[in-house]
Design a protein around this motif. Structure first.
Motif, mmCIF file in Angstrom:
data_model
loop_
_atom_site.group_PDB
_atom_site.id
_atom_site.type_symbol
_atom_site.label_atom_id
_atom_site.label_comp_id
_atom_site.label_asym_id
_atom_site.label_seq_id
_atom_site.Cartn_x
_atom_site.Cartn_y
_atom_site.Cartn_z
ATOM 1 N N TYR A 1 98.538 -32.617 14.446
ATOM 2 C CA TYR A 1 99.413 -32.865 14.052
ATOM 3 C C TYR A 1 99.584 -32.094 13.848
ATOM 4 N N ALA A 2 100.544 -30.971 14.260
ATOM 5 C CA ALA A 2 101.736 -30.294 13.887
ATOM 6 C C ALA A 2 102.978 -30.496 14.183
ATOM 7 N N TYR A 3 102.249 -31.561 15.477
ATOM 8 C CA TYR A 3 103.667 -32.172 15.822
ATOM 9 C C TYR A 3 104.054 -33.596 15.121
ATOM 10 N N LEU A 4 102.533 -34.083 14.536
ATOM 11 C CA LEU A 4 103.231 -34.834 13.833
ATOM 12 C C LEU A 4 103.838 -35.277 12.430
ATOM 13 N N LEU A 5 103.448 -33.571 11.892
ATOM 14 C CA LEU A 5 103.815 -32.700 10.505
ATOM 15 C C LEU A 5 105.163 -33.202 10.963
ATOM 16 N N TYR A 6 105.798 -32.157 11.899
ATOM 17 C CA TYR A 6 107.108 -31.910 12.487
ATOM 18 C C TYR A 6 108.068 -33.199 12.065
ATOM 19 N N LEU A 7 108.048 -33.864 12.916
ATOM 20 C CA LEU A 7 108.209 -35.302 12.824
ATOM 21 C C LEU A 7 108.384 -35.649 11.286
ATOM 22 N N THR B 1 103.794 -39.583 8.433
ATOM 23 C CA THR B 1 103.012 -39.245 7.052
ATOM 24 C C THR B 1 102.123 -39.459 6.964
ATOM 25 N N LEU B 2 101.535 -41.406 7.357
ATOM 26 C CA LEU B 2 100.606 -41.325 7.125
ATOM 27 C C LEU B 2 99.684 -41.156 8.409
ATOM 28 N N ALA B 3 100.774 -41.479 9.709
ATOM 29 C CA ALA B 3 99.507 -40.938 11.314
ATOM 30 C C ALA B 3 99.075 -39.647 11.501
ATOM 31 N N SER B 4 100.299 -38.146 10.800
ATOM 32 C CA SER B 4 99.650 -37.696 10.700
ATOM 33 C C SER B 4 98.612 -36.383 9.487
ATOM 34 N N ALA B 5 98.405 -37.809 8.529
ATOM 35 C CA ALA B 5 97.160 -37.825 7.742
ATOM 36 C C ALA B 5 96.267 -38.073 8.171
#
Length: 243
Positions: free
Chosen positions: A139-145, A177-181
């Motif tokens: 999640y942190a990685y996707l949030l960063y991207l 953003t949708l993937a991180s959510a």
């Protein structure tokens, strides 16, 4: 596309070099010439030059010379758009892969809690914190991207620094953003399902239906567990009859 001329010079063959078109006279031919195409080659790519500036001059010795200057600014914008498209394609692939891998990763834990709740493997798996750490890092990685300079502005769009639905909807229009959510939801749902499972083992309450609901509808699964726990408690302590 053809161009004709009524000059008193003879027909001239054409030669295209890069973006330069040169005509040379042949004195044994007729009085006009033809230009069939107007294209130029820039960086190995054919670029149409319709509407570009043309400069022509005439010399009896060198012949007719036409210079074609293509719209380089438009060409550069097209190259930039191609780079953005390639970058977008890579981000989209990362988002889709993370979405699929995250969904598959949590399924074994739910399967153990539903199919073998009393097994030793299930208890050890539920006591481990590895699933939470892995999902948290993903999640942190996707949030960063997915983070952009407008993220905070979209999250707290109102003058009272509170989220607003239009801003959140615009933020989630981004695939990353949708993937991180989605990974965020998977992590929270699994955490809640594990709490329900442990509470069921401690109080000897059936939790398979509640755990299954936590996978798809976590708040409903929690409410179901609360109701199941209350019903089980009342069934174990029946009311005493009135004497």
């Amino acid at each position: 596309m053809a161009l004709s001329s009524c000059f008193c010079h003879p027909r001239t063959p054409t030669k295209i070099t890069g973006s330069m078109l040169v005509t040379r006279p042949l004195f044994n031919r007729g009085p006009n010439f033809a230009l069939k195409s107007m294209t130029s080659e820039i960086y190995g790519q054919q670029v149409p030059v319709m509407g570009s500036k043309q400069i022509s001059d005439w010399s009896f010795v060198a012949g007719s010379r036409i210079t074609i200057r293509p719209n380089l600014q438009r060409f550069q914008l097209n190259r930039k758009s191609s780079g953005v498209f390639a970058s977008w394609l890579g981000v989209s692939q990362i988002a889709n892969s993370a979405f699929t891998l995250g969904t598959i990763a949590v399924l074994p834990f739910y399967s153990l809690m539903v199919l073998a709740p009393q097994a030793e493997l299930t208890r050890k798996s539920m006591e481990s914190s590895i699933p939470d750490v892995v999902l948290g890092l993903l999640y942190a990685y996707l949030l960063y991207l997915s983070w952009t300079p407008d993220t905070l502005r979209l999250m707290f769009a109102s003058k009272y620094w509170l989220p607003e639905l239009p801003g959140i909807a615009r933020m989630f229009s981004n695939e990353m953003t949708l993937a991180s959510a989605w990974i965020h939801l998977l992590a929270i749902d699994l955490f809640a399902a594990r709490q329900v499972f442990h509470d069921g083992l401690e109080n000897k309450i059936e939790t398979r239906h509640s755990v299954s609901l936590c996978l798809f509808f976590c708040p409903v699964g929690i409410v179901t567990h609360v109701i199941t726990k209350a019903v089980a408690r009342n069934s174990r302590n029946p009311k005493r009859g009135v004497h």
